[in-house]
Write a protein that holds these residues in place. Structure first.
Motif, short mmCIF file in Angstrom:
data_model
loop_
_atom_site.label_atom_id
_atom_site.label_comp_id
_atom_site.label_asym_id
_atom_site.label_seq_id
_atom_site.Cartn_x
_atom_site.Cartn_y
_atom_site.Cartn_z
N VAL B 53 0.89 -23.54 -4.19
CA VAL B 53 0.06 -23.31 -5.40
C VAL B 53 -0.08 -21.81 -5.66
CG1 VAL B 53 -2.24 -23.62 -6.42
CG2 VAL B 53 -1.22 -25.47 -5.09
N LEU B 54 -0.34 -21.04 -4.60
CA LEU B 54 -0.50 -19.58 -4.75
C LEU B 54 0.81 -18.93 -5.18
CD1 LEU B 54 -2.69 -18.85 -1.58
CD2 LEU B 54 -3.43 -18.75 -3.98
N GLU B 55 1.94 -19.45 -4.65
CA GLU B 55 3.25 -18.89 -4.99
C GLU B 55 3.58 -19.19 -6.47
OE1 GLU B 55 6.44 -20.43 -2.62
OE2 GLU B 55 7.77 -18.73 -3.04
N ILE B 60 1.08 -14.92 -4.46
CA ILE B 60 1.75 -14.49 -3.23
C ILE B 60 3.26 -14.50 -3.45
CG2 ILE B 60 -0.10 -15.33 -1.69
CD1 ILE B 60 1.84 -17.57 -0.84
N VAL B 61 3.93 -13.66 -2.67
CA VAL B 61 5.39 -13.61 -2.67
C VAL B 61 5.81 -13.94 -1.25
CG1 VAL B 61 7.39 -12.12 -3.04
CG2 VAL B 61 5.35 -11.83 -4.43
N PRO B 75 -1.15 -8.83 -6.39
CA PRO B 75 -2.43 -8.90 -7.11
C PRO B 75 -2.29 -8.88 -8.64
CG PRO B 75 -2.10 -6.68 -6.27
CD PRO B 75 -0.90 -7.48 -5.85
N GLU B 76 -1.08 -8.81 -9.15
CA GLU B 76 -0.93 -8.63 -10.61
C GLU B 76 -1.63 -9.72 -11.44
OE1 GLU B 76 2.98 -6.97 -11.91
OE2 GLU B 76 2.48 -8.08 -13.74
N PRO B 77 -1.47 -11.02 -11.10
CA PRO B 77 -2.16 -12.02 -11.94
C PRO B 77 -3.69 -11.85 -11.93
CG PRO B 77 -0.51 -13.08 -10.54
CD PRO B 77 -0.64 -11.67 -10.06
N LEU B 78 -4.22 -11.22 -10.87
CA LEU B 78 -5.67 -11.01 -10.80
C LEU B 78 -6.14 -10.05 -11.89
CD1 LEU B 78 -6.19 -10.63 -6.92
CD2 LEU B 78 -6.50 -12.68 -8.32
N ASP B 79 -5.26 -9.10 -12.27
CA ASP B 79 -5.64 -8.14 -13.31
C ASP B 79 -5.93 -8.87 -14.63
OD1 ASP B 79 -5.25 -6.14 -11.49
OD2 ASP B 79 -3.22 -5.66 -12.16
N ASN B 80 -5.05 -9.82 -14.99
CA ASN B 80 -5.25 -10.55 -16.24
C ASN B 80 -6.52 -11.42 -16.18
OD1 ASN B 80 -2.86 -9.50 -17.23
ND2 ASN B 80 -1.65 -11.18 -16.36
N ALA B 81 -6.78 -11.99 -15.00
CA ALA B 81 -7.96 -12.83 -14.84
C ALA B 81 -9.24 -12.00 -15.03
CB ALA B 81 -7.96 -13.50 -13.47
#
Lengths: 130, 130
Positions: B53-55, B60-61, B75-81
């Protein structure tokens, strides 16, 4: 589905219709189910279900008027959500800032330790016949 | 379940085990499934499912090593959130700051418009025999 407050907040945010409802209420005005349903191609029942999820998460508060029950935003759960994300991305970026500093120091030390070779190479290049 | 990137990010965050995994990886080190599973009273298979799910959410990579596939945070998707949440709570709070300013101005105008009565009342109080 997890039932801790933070999981409930994130689950409530994990839907574009619910985020659109919150975005509208973020303007500050109260709105009824009918008003909130207007922009969406979905039944009042479907919108009511989304409102129930938002209400359970504490992200909206509904008025006492039995017929209309106008909704307004309560941004408090958002604070905890941002706090969680921010803490961890700061931790991650802080770690990589430290790594970056460390790498730059190592490169600087390597450059400082080998000044003669660099100078010699440059001289050799300059002395080459063109 | 909604399939837009922001919904996928929030859905991935809506679970305490997945957040604990991200929190551990936020320290900066890579970790294998076995290492990540250690603190949890759950099967490797259950942890692998969470990692999937995280991948999928891009949070996560996983490394190419077929046997261990070590995980690290992205952490990139966290920026949009955070950007989405911040924009809307700022909009909401901004609206209420304006309302607060407006109310203070009205109260000030009311006080300015009725200085005589206040003065008279005070005088009357002072002139009362004690």
């Amino acid at each position: 589905m997890a039932s801790d407050p933070l999981s409930i907040t994130f689950a409530a945010l994990a839907d574009p219709t619910r985020r659109a409802i919150l975005a509208r209420l973020a303007g500050g005005d109260e709105a009824t189910v009918n008003e909130l349903a207007e922009p969406f191609a979905m039944s009042l029942q479907a919108v009511s279900k989304h409102l129930k999820v938002l209400e359970t998460a504490g992200l909206i508060v509904r008025g006492a008027n039995a017929q209309y029950r106008p909704c307004r935003l309560d941004p408090e759960p958002l604070d905890n959500a941002v706090e969680w994300i921010d803490r961890h991305r700061t931790m991650w970026r802080g770690r990589f800032d430290l790594l970056g500093d460390h790498l730059r120091r190592i490169q600087q030390q390597a450059a400082d330790a080998a000044p003669t070779r660099t100078t010699t190479n440059t001289k050799t290049d300059l002395e080459k016949p063109t």
